[in-house]
Enzyme design. Structure first.
Site, PDB file in Angstrom:
ATOM      1  N   GLU A 160      21.533  55.855  19.745  1.00 12.26           N
ATOM      2  CA  GLU A 160      21.141  54.548  20.299  1.00 12.26           C
ATOM      3  C   GLU A 160      19.661  54.470  20.681  1.00 12.26           C
ATOM      4  OE1 GLU A 160      23.903  53.708  23.456  1.00 12.26           O
ATOM      5  OE2 GLU A 160      25.651  53.986  22.151  1.00 12.26           O
ATOM      6  N   GLU A 265      32.734  55.472  16.093  1.00 16.97           N
ATOM      7  CA  GLU A 265      33.341  55.130  17.383  1.00 16.97           C
ATOM      8  C   GLU A 265      34.220  53.891  17.247  1.00 16.97           C
ATOM      9  OE1 GLU A 265      30.470  55.156  20.589  1.00 16.97           O
ATOM     10  OE2 GLU A 265      29.282  56.730  19.617  1.00 16.97           O
TER      11      GLU A 265
END
Length: 374
Positions: A160, A265
């Protein structure tokens, strides 16, 4: 009753349980079918890795061939103090994977959100220099990767680091080191274990701005001699996001950039979200208490269940289409009861985002998903 009838009756009784076992074994699971195309896995918490729940263990080992560390290998857990590492939880995941012949994935080496709390400041609480942070990052990555050398297939090296518009996230790593921290992280990880695969992982990977930035990142890393094997599209999906066309275009773009694609995810948020909600940043939290925001406390409505099935099938149809370039699909959790979606971004809700329910039963849509790959 004559002897012949008695013999037939006894044989039938003896055969009955054997037939039942055979029928049970004949039901293909996700790992049996999908696992022939790419790894199919789940994120594992420390309780399940310790095998404290036999039903959970069976659900995991029946359906998945791959496990990823949900939290136990993040910096704040594994490296709580600069001169101290805690391998307890991370090692338990490796033990579980080895015991059940599953592939283990490491998550993650560099992430702003759950970094070691001491990483960015000195003893006086002042921000450390660029040189100090690079040194700390080097030692953290080198020690962790070396500890698990030969036991982990691949690492989410950086997590991220890019905003949805394509700009770099202004994390402490970025502010102190600059964008070079990503290149350095990949080089440190590769030096510690030249054989381990290395990945970049992020959410909202379908957004055009982020897509372009990640493609550029892949190309830049390759041009600088860095190893990068795959990108992880986190895929915290919902009923109305992401747009499937944009999602597919991102898959195509990352493949064209020369890497494999992973869906790292995966889950499906079935609940309404606050209007200020954006992306999958875990720092977002909103007040609980509005019943409209938690409508399925007693189970999904028929309409919601139909949408759930439709969306999961749509995503797995894409995974089937691009299977040769997909390395892994990982559900973010094992069962609905322990999914992070129950507490994010509003604490205490009842969500149904995974393919295994609260009783550790595989949901009916899984049979339809499996058919796509048979």
């Amino acid at each position: 009753m004559n002897k012949r009838i008695i013999s037939i009756a006894l044989a039938s009784l003896m055969l009955a349980p054997m037939v039942g076992v055979a029928q049970k074994k004949s039901q293909p699971t996700m790992k049996d079918v999908i696992g022939k195309h790419f790894l199919i896995g789940c994120a594992l918490n420390t309780w399940y890795a310790a095998e404290t729940n036999p039903k959970a263990t069976k659900a995991i080992t029946d359906n998945f061939n791959c496990v990823v560390a949900e939290n136990c290998m993040k910096g704040e857990i594994i490296h709580p103090e600069e001169d101290r590492y805690d391998w307890t939880s991370g090692d338990s995941l490796i033990t579980f994977a080895e015991k059940h012949n599953m592939t283990a994935i490491g998550h993650c080496l560099v992430w702003h959100s759950q970094a070691p709390k001491w990483m960015f400041t000195d003893k006086e609480g002042k921000t450390v220099s660029r040189e100090v942070l690079i040194d700390r990052m080097y030692h953290h990555i080198t020690t962790v990767v070396s500890h698990y050398k030969g036991k982990i297939k691949g690492w989410d090296v950086v997590n991220e680091a890019i905003e949805d518009d394509g700009s770099f996230r202004k994390s402490p790593y970025f502010k102190i080191i600059g964008p070079e921290f990503i290149e350095l992280a990949f080089k440190f990880a590769h030096a510690a274990d030249p054989d381990v695969e290395l990945y970049y992982n992020d959410y909202s990977m379908n957004k055009p701005g982020k897509r372009a930035a990640v493609v550029k990142l892949i190309k830049d890393l390759k041009a600088k001699g860095c190893r990068i094997d795959a990108v992880g599209m986190q895929s915290h999906n919902g009923f109305d996001y992401p747009d499937l066309t944009e999602y597919e275009q991102s898959i195509q773009a990352y493949i064209a950039a020369g890497v494999k694609v992973q869906f790292t995810e995966l889950d499906l948020n079935v609940l309404p979200q606050p209007w200020q909600f954006n992306g999958a940043g875990i720092e977002q939290h909103f007040a609980a208490g509005d019943p409209k925001m938690d409508p399925y406390t007693k189970g999904l409505s028929k309409k919601a269940q139909a949408k759930f099935n439709e969306r999961y099938l749509a995503f797995f149809k894409l995974y089937r289409k691009y299977a040769k370039d997909i390395e892994r699909v990982t559900l973010w959790g094992v069962d609905d009861g322990t999914s992070w979606l129950n507490d994010w971004p509003i604490n205490g809700r009842t969500n149904y985002g995974l393919l295994i329910d609260r009783n550790f039963k595989v949901k009916p849509v899984v049979k339809e998903i499996i058919k796509l790959f048979e």
